[in-house]
Design a protein around this motif. Structure first.
Motif, mmCIF file in Angstrom:
data_model
loop_
_atom_site.group_PDB
_atom_site.id
_atom_site.type_symbol
_atom_site.label_atom_id
_atom_site.label_comp_id
_atom_site.label_asym_id
_atom_site.label_seq_id
_atom_site.Cartn_x
_atom_site.Cartn_y
_atom_site.Cartn_z
ATOM 1 N N ASN A 198 0.038 -7.113 -6.993
ATOM 2 C CA ASN A 198 1.284 -6.839 -6.174
ATOM 3 C C ASN A 198 2.001 -8.177 -6.299
ATOM 4 O O ASN A 198 3.525 -8.149 -6.390
ATOM 5 N N ASP A 226 0.662 -1.080 -0.028
ATOM 6 C CA ASP A 226 0.043 -0.238 -0.075
ATOM 7 C C ASP A 226 0.797 1.244 0.036
ATOM 8 O O ASP A 226 1.506 1.594 1.010
ATOM 9 N N ASN A 283 -3.818 -6.645 -3.421
ATOM 10 C CA ASN A 283 -4.318 -6.419 -4.840
ATOM 11 C C ASN A 283 -3.345 -7.728 -5.746
ATOM 12 O O ASN A 283 -2.113 -7.695 -5.453
ATOM 13 N N GLY A 300 3.561 0.156 -4.113
ATOM 14 C CA GLY A 300 2.405 -0.282 -4.938
ATOM 15 C C GLY A 300 1.416 0.853 -4.941
ATOM 16 O O GLY A 300 1.715 1.900 -4.429
ATOM 17 N N ARG A 301 0.118 0.374 -5.315
ATOM 18 C CA ARG A 301 -0.949 1.299 -5.368
ATOM 19 C C ARG A 301 -1.442 1.855 -4.152
ATOM 20 O O ARG A 301 -1.233 1.312 -2.957
ATOM 21 N N LYS A 302 -1.971 3.020 -3.828
ATOM 22 C CA LYS A 302 -2.224 3.655 -2.832
ATOM 23 C C LYS A 302 -3.579 3.077 -2.313
ATOM 24 O O LYS A 302 -4.368 2.955 -3.172
ATOM 25 N N ASN A 324 -5.383 -2.065 -1.590
ATOM 26 C CA ASN A 324 -4.314 -2.660 -2.608
ATOM 27 C C ASN A 324 -3.537 -3.569 -2.017
ATOM 28 O O ASN A 324 -2.405 -3.991 -2.529
#
Length: 364
Positions: A71, A39, A68, A59-61, A65
């Motif tokens: 990852n 995250d 996700n 990774g995506r905020k 996530n």
């Protein structure tokens, strides 16, 4: 050595605190250290690590996530490009997704078990998954003997692969010259206000609701400060309004100035359901302020004989303990001294040396 730590996030939590303290010290001992955060939300600890010149792959905020599936590809790409000697994971999503990324043949794998229990262990099918996940690691680090005992009782894994490295904290941050710096953005208070402080993420593991309920039984000039964020904060805010305690309970959000906040408190508290080996407890015990905690696994082993322990889910007993320590300054002083002595056994340097020894052994 070249070392990659992988963690779910760098929000509030014991694992997050340990990583933020450990990585700069590993780097200062001559290792190449990088961090992958599933995250990628910007937090104080994440910025602190970046400001120290440590590479952070994000990774995506957003908390969603953490799990996700993308990852898996991020982990695989990072590991293939980084050519690390050691990959060290923390918290469930990082533990599981790293194994699923299929990188075991590229690096030695280490994971840290930070809690004495987790909700997965109550699910039979998840236990089978855990057997496969933990067995994929070359070594599993547990933060306390009880954590190791419970893990070995829950899954099938070679006990020789499971060892204990006690958590530690940077004791220097709680020295008076630093802690005495006035924190910013505090709730209003006067000279008669008594401050009770709890630091901890608003997760199912923690038990801020019992502490909030305890405020019903305490005088009007007793204020509760809750430092931390996360998903369940709104439920605690709702409970505060429902009990009519808006003038006594204050939510401070995620903070970087924990030593300074503790210096403002009359009593520090950890209300919780279970712990691994609680970093928050160590911080409270180091602060020089009297400490009250719930008598549960992960706290009991650390604080028994030093702090004041109260039964789980008992707001009245918690209120009695708080009032007694605020009224009886002699007892408060005795509790504080015992806590300081106990906390000295858990300096971050000991934790650091144990990790370096572990990594050296794996890389021989």
């Amino acid at each position: 050595m070249k070392i990659l730590h992988i963690i779910t996030s760098l929000r509030t939590g014991g694992a997050e605190k340990l990583v933020s303290d450990l990585l700069p010290r590993l780097r200062d001992r001559g290792n190449s250290v990088e961090l992958l955060v599933l995250d990628g939300t910007e937090t104080g600890w994440l910025k602190q690590i970046e400001d120290l010149g440590i590479k952070v792959i994000k990774g995506r905020k957003g908390a969603i996530n953490m799990w996700n599936p993308l990852n898996i590809f991020l982990i695989r790409k990072t590991v293939k490009e980084g050519k690390y000697d050691i990959i060290h994971t923390h918290n469930s999503p990082a533990q599981i997704l790293t194994v699923w990324a299929g990188v075991k043949h590229l690096s030695k794998l280490v994971t840290t078990e930070h809690n004495t229990t987790n909700k997965r262990r109550n699910l039979k099918w998840f236990r089978r998954l855990d057997n496969k996940i933990y067995s994929a690691y070359d070594l599993v680090v547990c933060v306390s003997p009880k954590t190791r005992e419970n893990l070995l009782n829950s899954i099938k894994i070679d006990p020789q692969k499971v060892l204990v490295i006690l958590n530690g904290i940077d004791l220097s941050k709680f020295r008076k010259h630093e802690a005495n710096i006035a924190p910013k953005s505090l709730p209003p208070k006067d000279k008669d206000t008594k401050i009770i402080l709890m630091v901890g993420a608003f997760r199912k593991q923690k038990d801020q609701p019992t502490l909030i309920k305890a405020m019903k039984h305490l005088p009007e000039n007793y204020n509760l400060w809750l430092a931390g964020g996360w998903k369940l904060r709104m439920k605690s805010e709702y409970l505060t309004r429902e009990l009519g305690l808006e003038k006594k309970v204050f939510f401070l959000g995620e903070r970087k100035d924990i030593p300074q906040l503790m210096n403002q408190a009359d009593v520090t508290v950890l209300s919780t359901h279970y712990e691994g080996m609680s970093i928050a407890s160590l911080e409270c015990m180091t602060s020089g302020k009297p400490f009250i905690a719930t008598d549960v696994p992960g706290v009991r082993e650390l604080a028994n004989g030093a702090a004041v322990l109260v039964p789980e889910n008992n707001d009245k007993a918690l209120a009695v303990a708080i009032k007694e320590l605020i009224k009886d300054r002699k007892k408060a002083s005795e509790v504080s001294k015992r806590c300081i002595e106990r906390a000295r056994e858990y300096d971050i340097e000991r934790t650091l040396n144990a990790h370096i020894s572990l990594y050296n052994t794996l890389c021989k």
